[in-house]
Scaffold this motif. Structure first.
Motif, mmCIF file in Angstrom:
data_model
loop_
_atom_site.group_PDB
_atom_site.id
_atom_site.type_symbol
_atom_site.label_atom_id
_atom_site.label_comp_id
_atom_site.label_asym_id
_atom_site.label_seq_id
_atom_site.Cartn_x
_atom_site.Cartn_y
_atom_site.Cartn_z
ATOM 1 N N ARG D 16 0.833 -1.210 0.000
ATOM 2 C CA ARG D 16 0.000 0.000 0.000
ATOM 3 C C ARG D 16 0.866 1.257 0.000
ATOM 4 N N GLU D 17 1.868 1.252 0.837
ATOM 5 C CA GLU D 17 2.722 2.438 0.938
ATOM 6 C C GLU D 17 3.409 2.707 -0.405
ATOM 7 N N ARG D 18 3.824 1.632 -1.069
ATOM 8 C CA ARG D 18 4.503 1.830 -2.355
ATOM 9 C C ARG D 18 3.551 2.419 -3.401
ATOM 10 N N ILE D 19 2.309 2.003 -3.381
ATOM 11 C CA ILE D 19 1.349 2.576 -4.341
ATOM 12 C C ILE D 19 1.061 4.031 -3.987
ATOM 13 N N VAL D 20 0.818 4.288 -2.725
ATOM 14 C CA VAL D 20 0.484 5.664 -2.319
ATOM 15 C C VAL D 20 1.651 6.599 -2.625
ATOM 16 N N ALA D 21 2.853 6.141 -2.292
ATOM 17 C CA ALA D 21 4.023 6.979 -2.562
ATOM 18 C C ALA D 21 4.215 7.184 -4.065
ATOM 19 N N GLY D 22 4.058 6.118 -4.822
ATOM 20 C CA GLY D 22 4.245 6.221 -6.268
ATOM 21 C C GLY D 22 3.231 7.137 -6.935
ATOM 22 N N ALA D 23 2.054 7.243 -6.334
ATOM 23 C CA ALA D 23 0.988 8.038 -6.947
ATOM 24 C C ALA D 23 1.031 9.495 -6.528
ATOM 25 N N THR D 24 2.077 9.882 -5.851
ATOM 26 C CA THR D 24 2.207 11.290 -5.457
ATOM 27 C C THR D 24 2.062 12.189 -6.674
ATOM 28 N N GLY D 25 1.225 13.193 -6.532
ATOM 29 C CA GLY D 25 1.034 14.129 -7.624
ATOM 30 C C GLY D 25 -0.124 13.770 -8.535
ATOM 31 N N LEU D 26 -0.631 12.557 -8.415
ATOM 32 C CA LEU D 26 -1.802 12.171 -9.202
ATOM 33 C C LEU D 26 -3.071 12.488 -8.408
ATOM 34 N N ASP D 27 -4.152 12.690 -9.125
ATOM 35 C CA ASP D 27 -5.424 13.047 -8.492
ATOM 36 C C ASP D 27 -6.145 11.776 -8.023
#
Lengths: 149, 149, 149, 149, 149, 149, 149, 149
Positions: D16-27
């Protein structure tokens, strides 16, 4: 995650205030029926004109109140239904059934003395609590994962 | 037109039998909950195993009974809910709310002494009757257009 | 009242046959997935043409099987989901979730050793049984009000 | 376009953390179940009172957790379900079935060793990925049309 | 299990007849649009009066035909959509989208030369076949579990 | 394909009889409101007791009639709404709106003198006819593909 | 009133840009599919890994694109579907059917040469336009009541 | 609680303005159809091109107007329908039926001379008022619990 919570049922104790106060700081929006008993009883005739027969006096009021009640339940994520010591409170049980049919998460709040009589309502609920503080704890846990104590 | 009618609520008088008998010859299919009070209370533990705590005894039973109740209401065109003289009958009001949320035609059956306490339930109904015979007359009228007398 | 019952899950023991046999004389219509394991695995390529990669072999089969599975669940009043001793049985849990979201009455059937791992599935169910005979008893009770013994 | 994404399943790795971090800047707005295993297991009795039997301990907890889970899935545009190396993870498959029945866009995340056992779940998905980074790439593409590399 | 199957799309070859004939003995009920091209084009003005402008001539016909098409799709368990060699067949793709949105099981039938142009339609389908006989085999498998050969 | 057709609106001419007679031999099941004007007006008080005020007399009757009307529309594939020469016929337009919101196929029947006033209702319809015989022709075409003449 | 508008169909002309530019100042939120043809075709394999067979290459891409398309249509008040001069554009017709089944307001945009072939799609639409500027005029009128000229 | 209110029906008196002005300070968002009679009648041909026949002139306009009307009703919590002194106002009754079928809270506004003709519409309403000021009082009561006087 914002939770919309509708507080249905008993209007003669301060259980709503205790839940709202306890939930300070949580991302919760509360709705509730009109809890002014006299206004709730008389709203129909006060606005739409008097009736000779009590049954129509009540009918007009109950239908007006349904505008608020139905929206409150329809918009809610969680419907909390409180059964108190007094009165038949059939409208509380009606709201619980209405909420259950819409797939809302139902929390029932009552003392142990009503457990048997409320077993069908409780069986449809995701939580059965005795005290308003437990409802606050549920809301905090659902939103933050933090348990009491 | 065949009408499916679910008869919810009070189980201690013969109101269901009077409606079913009165509707002889009409194109109506009746459903109802299990009306054997003892079986209804104990079904959960009788089939799924005993419980020490009354609340789980009740829970298992109430959930089993919901299989029949929910199907009966879901399949119905008309849900008749009877409030009698005894008990709190919160399950009857719950069924009424459930039926209302599903858009079922609701007929409420109770004496005038309960009119004020049931005003929210009555406000959701298409008919409020006092006697089972009136329910039969409604079914006859809806199906055939024929009025009593 | 006719009950439509979909029997989902484990395909390596005779639990379906025991339920169907036990329900003889009851007004129940049963559906189930294709329980021939080999046919179920190979149906996609057998009808729609071979695949080099196992994942597409499986994909074509799983999608074909979904035609039957989805209809069986959609038409059911009750979905019984059996978790056995072997395999991961994720499709059984998937069916349970699918049925729960559609508001079907869910009965889960498994041994006590799986109780903790299945707690979320069981929590969505109206009954949790260990033996197929209990499912038969539930169907009999729901239809007739008669308890075992 | 804002995407609401619910991250269901495995709670013992940092996917989960990897997805949330990777999606930084996306809406994207993310929701997830309570991932504190102990709190998740004990929430029911911690708030609503202790139980002697493990099955009711679990039942109360699972029903409380369902308040959050059902809202998370109901509000989501996309439900990502992760199957890890450990445990039976029937609740993950249950969530996948629940999401599929609601018509949510389903993304399944697992290693190739589970492909056959998960074929029914995968067949209901719009994407099957092995790595959290692929989920981030999907979210970026869906929102912006930009492909990796 | 009875399957209701709606056969949408191309009206200039005998694919419907081949499926219906091949399914003899299976528990399938077939529906289809009016396949008389001239009647289908002219039904609006033939019944509801002539129009000077072709666009209204077509409009009246298309709306009349929608009475049958919508019912056929709404009642179906499975919608088979056939794309043939000729014409734009936008109504076939429209029916496929309509069926998909209603959650119907979709089977698409077309030659490999259309695979790329139909990829969005195929992606929504549970099966993509080239020959009517494969549709028969699917129906037989879904109903009986028996594979060809 | 069996069509269920609900015939709503005007009750003072023989248009229903002409449609039913014309459809002899077609696979159509017709429903309609109670067309006995006096019974329809008085049913509420005749069964549920008299009222002093005309508005409650009407209210009780209109709600009773809704039991039949709502079921008739809900069960229908096609709702035909006839606007005649007399009266305001707001209930006919109400039925048309109700049917349109439920996605029913709507056929409107009226003379050209009402076309402008009914343009919003007609715009929601799949056919606008002037004569009952045209409705029969529509039913025949929808069921058999056969055009008049 | 804010309108959400999904712009489906042809991706080789500037019709979307003309509508978006023309609607400057109106309370409209636009969504659209990914209109980069190459990215749209290859997104599946670019993110989820390569395929030997073109049909699975396409399948993976089409399913990924469906995440965006389905959300765009589901969130929309109005779906505009443009049919251009080139290609078969079955996905545009599929989107139109999907939108129609969800009860979205449908506007179809095409030249008169396609009117007959698109008659079923047009019949489901609330407006059929030839030029993007007409769509702008519709949006302005719906939001402000102001007509062109 | 924010209420969304759609004001349907009569366009020749200032009843909408009186409600909107009276509701100043309340948390209400109002929507309404285009109330410019000429624009409403001519919008179809003004944007989409002229028609020789009045029926298609009206048809194109009515369908364009439906884009706004349907969204207004679909988004509303409360639909107020006003029947005035003039015209047949079938579109008002159509909107009332449409709103009722969607489960919206319906308030009907008309003089006592129309009570009998509107009894079916009134029977579906939660309030029947004569004056716009009563609608304001209802909105104030529903939102704040405060009664007039």
């Amino acid at each position: 995650m914002t939770l919309r919570v509708y507080l249905s049922g008993e209007i003669h104790t301060d259980w709503r205030e205790r839940i709202v106060a306890g939930a300070t700081g949580l991302d919760v929006v509360f709705d509730a029926p009109v809890t002014d008993h006299a206004a709730s009883d008389d709203c129909g005739v006060a606005i739409l004109g008097p009736e000779d027969k009590k049954v129509w006096h009540d009918h007009k009021g109950a239908r007006l109140n349904a505008i608020r009640t139905r929206k409150g339940i329809a918009d809610a994520d969680i419907v909390v239904v409180r059964f108190g010591e007094q009165y038949r409170q059939w409208n509380a049980a009606f709201d619980a059934g209405f909420a259950a049919a819409l797939g809302k998460s139902l929390i029932v709040l009552h003392g142990p003395e009503h457990a048997h009589a409320l077993k069908e309502v409780d069986a449809a609920a995701l939580a059965v609590a005795e005290h308003p503080e437990q409802v606050v704890q549920i809301l905090r846990y659902v939103l933050t994962g933090i348990l009491p104590g």
